[in-house]
Design an enzyme around this catalytic site. Structure first.
Site, PDB file in Angstrom:
ATOM      1  N   GLY A  13       0.819  -1.201   0.000  1.00  0.00           N
ATOM      2  CA  GLY A  13       0.000   0.000   0.000  1.00  0.00           C
ATOM      3  C   GLY A  13       0.854   1.253   0.000  1.00  0.00           C
ATOM      4  O   GLY A  13       0.530   2.248   0.654  1.00  0.00           O
ATOM      5  N   ARG A  16       0.136   5.682  -1.498  1.00  0.00           N
ATOM      6  CA  ARG A  16      -0.520   6.870  -0.952  1.00  0.00           C
ATOM      7  C   ARG A  16      -0.537   6.803   0.570  1.00  0.00           C
ATOM      8  O   ARG A  16      -0.222   5.786   1.172  1.00  0.00           O
ATOM      9  CB  ARG A  16      -1.949   7.013  -1.492  1.00  0.00           C
ATOM     10  CG  ARG A  16      -2.851   5.828  -1.232  1.00  0.00           C
ATOM     11  CD  ARG A  16      -4.095   5.894  -2.123  1.00  0.00           C
ATOM     12  NE  ARG A  16      -4.980   4.757  -1.947  1.00  0.00           N
ATOM     13  CZ  ARG A  16      -6.106   4.777  -1.246  1.00  0.00           C
ATOM     14  NH1 ARG A  16      -6.493   5.890  -0.645  1.00  0.00           N
ATOM     15  NH2 ARG A  16      -6.872   3.709  -1.148  1.00  0.00           N
ATOM     16  N   SER A 139      -3.194   0.056  14.688  1.00  0.00           N
ATOM     17  CA  SER A 139      -4.030   1.247  14.867  1.00  0.00           C
ATOM     18  C   SER A 139      -4.380   1.387  16.335  1.00  0.00           C
ATOM     19  O   SER A 139      -4.412   0.399  17.081  1.00  0.00           O
ATOM     20  CB  SER A 139      -5.313   1.119  14.043  1.00  0.00           C
ATOM     21  OG  SER A 139      -6.262   2.100  14.412  1.00  0.00           O
ATOM     22  N   TYR A 152     -12.764  -3.748  11.974  1.00  0.00           N
ATOM     23  CA  TYR A 152     -11.484  -3.034  11.840  1.00  0.00           C
ATOM     24  C   TYR A 152     -10.651  -3.189  13.106  1.00  0.00           C
ATOM     25  O   TYR A 152      -9.451  -3.482  13.053  1.00  0.00           O
ATOM     26  CB  TYR A 152     -11.760  -1.565  11.550  1.00  0.00           C
ATOM     27  CG  TYR A 152     -10.518  -0.735  11.296  1.00  0.00           C
ATOM     28  CD1 TYR A 152      -9.897  -0.756  10.054  1.00  0.00           C
ATOM     29  CD2 TYR A 152      -9.989   0.071  12.295  1.00  0.00           C
ATOM     30  CE1 TYR A 152      -8.762   0.007   9.815  1.00  0.00           C
ATOM     31  CE2 TYR A 152      -8.854   0.836  12.065  1.00  0.00           C
ATOM     32  CZ  TYR A 152      -8.248   0.801  10.819  1.00  0.00           C
ATOM     33  OH  TYR A 152      -7.123   1.573  10.593  1.00  0.00           O
ATOM     34  N   ALA A 154     -10.741  -5.548  15.340  1.00  0.00           N
ATOM     35  CA  ALA A 154     -10.249  -6.917  15.470  1.00  0.00           C
ATOM     36  C   ALA A 154      -9.073  -7.179  14.539  1.00  0.00           C
ATOM     37  O   ALA A 154      -8.089  -7.835  14.912  1.00  0.00           O
ATOM     38  CB  ALA A 154     -11.376  -7.904  15.184  1.00  0.00           C
ATOM     39  N   LYS A 156      -6.897  -5.032  13.417  1.00  0.00           N
ATOM     40  CA  LYS A 156      -5.710  -4.312  13.878  1.00  0.00           C
ATOM     41  C   LYS A 156      -5.162  -4.903  15.179  1.00  0.00           C
ATOM     42  O   LYS A 156      -3.953  -4.871  15.421  1.00  0.00           O
ATOM     43  CB  LYS A 156      -6.035  -2.832  14.039  1.00  0.00           C
ATOM     44  CG  LYS A 156      -6.325  -2.127  12.712  1.00  0.00           C
ATOM     45  CD  LYS A 156      -5.124  -2.180  11.780  1.00  0.00           C
ATOM     46  CE  LYS A 156      -5.338  -1.407  10.503  1.00  0.00           C
ATOM     47  NZ  LYS A 156      -4.131  -1.385   9.637  1.00  0.00           N
ATOM     48  N   ILE A 185      -4.405   9.830  11.604  1.00  0.00           N
ATOM     49  CA  ILE A 185      -3.426  10.482  10.738  1.00  0.00           C
ATOM     50  C   ILE A 185      -4.177  11.056   9.545  1.00  0.00           C
ATOM     51  O   ILE A 185      -5.092  10.434   9.005  1.00  0.00           O
ATOM     52  CB  ILE A 185      -2.355   9.479  10.280  1.00  0.00           C
ATOM     53  CG1 ILE A 185      -1.723   8.771  11.507  1.00  0.00           C
ATOM     54  CG2 ILE A 185      -1.293  10.173   9.446  1.00  0.00           C
ATOM     55  CD1 ILE A 185      -1.100   9.701  12.530  1.00  0.00           C
TER      56      ILE A 185
END
Length: 239
Positions: A13, A16, A139, A152, A154, A156, A185
């Site tokens: 990833g 960007r 996160s 999300y 779980a 992370k 961020i």
């Protein structure tokens, strides 16, 4: 602190957001970089051009890192990888009652399974060379639940478990594995989420991608830190 000249980094990833900033920062620190991306190839090509202007080698490779066949193709094309930054991820802000099994599977596959697949693919080379650095992007959601959803959070949280396992079992082989847990961020993922507000953050603002990238480079260059989670969150979680 390790010199990164001659090292090859793979950033998933990396076209960007945080991934882009990390790719550029690693190149500035001396590494050659493989930029992985799923879509939006123009952005990947821009990163490739910026790194080339620094005098470092860079190649952009399209692959879906949630699929083992794509990961195998990516790693084969990239060649020996010394540094892996598992950054690829998606967020799907949803009320609890609207989350489907498909939503759950998508986030677990992209955010968590990809970390396992890419790590497993690069580890043989790192173990053979007795040197490697792996940085996993988790996160604040792993710690406080966050503002996206349980799927999300779980995914992370699972990254933290993977990080600690690999760190403990690979420490004697010269491989260091750490995680970064950012919070809010200023990326497209965050600014498109109406639940993400600077008011959550004690310092009163969103973080900058460069502030995460600086930590990633520090972890890659440090040969003594392993199994750690570094919180880059403006004081949301203090440790």
């Amino acid at each position: 602190m390790d010199d990164l000249t001659g090292r090859v980094a793979l950033v998933t990833g990396g076209n960007r957001g945080i991934g882009r900033a990390v790719a550029l920062a690693l190149a500035e620190a001396g590494a050659d970089v493989v930029v992985n991306y799923l879509a939006r190839s123009r952005e990947a090509q821009e990163v490739e051009s910026l790194i080339a202007r620094m005098g470092k080698r860079c190649v952009a490779i399209q692959a879906d890192v949630s699929l083992s066949a794509d990961v195998d193709r990516l790693v084969a094309a990239a060649g020996p990888i010394d540094i892996l930054v598992n950054n690829a991820g998606i967020a799907r802000p949803q009320p609890i009652e609207e989350i489907t099994e498909r939503d759950w599977d998508d986030l677990i596959d992209v955010n968590l399974k990809s970390v396992f697949l890419v790590t497993q693919a690069v580890l043989p080379g790192m173990r053979a060379r007795q040197w490697g650095r792996i940085v996993n992007l988790s996160s604040v959601a792993a710690q406080v639940g966050g503002v996206v959803g349980p799927h999300y959070a779980a995914s992370k949280a699972g990254i933290l478990g993977l990080t600690r396992y690999y760190a403990r079992h690979l420490a004697k082989e010269g491989i260091r594995v750490n995680a970064i847990a950012p919070a809010l961020i200023e990326t497209e993922m965050v600014t498109s989420n109406p639940n993400a507000q600077p008011s959550h953050i004690p310092v009163g603002r969103f973080g900058h991608v460069d502030e995460v990238a600086q930590v990633a480079v520090m972890l890659v260059r440090n040969g003594y830190m392993t199994g750690q989670t570094i919180n880059v969150n403006g004081g949301w979680v203090m440790s």
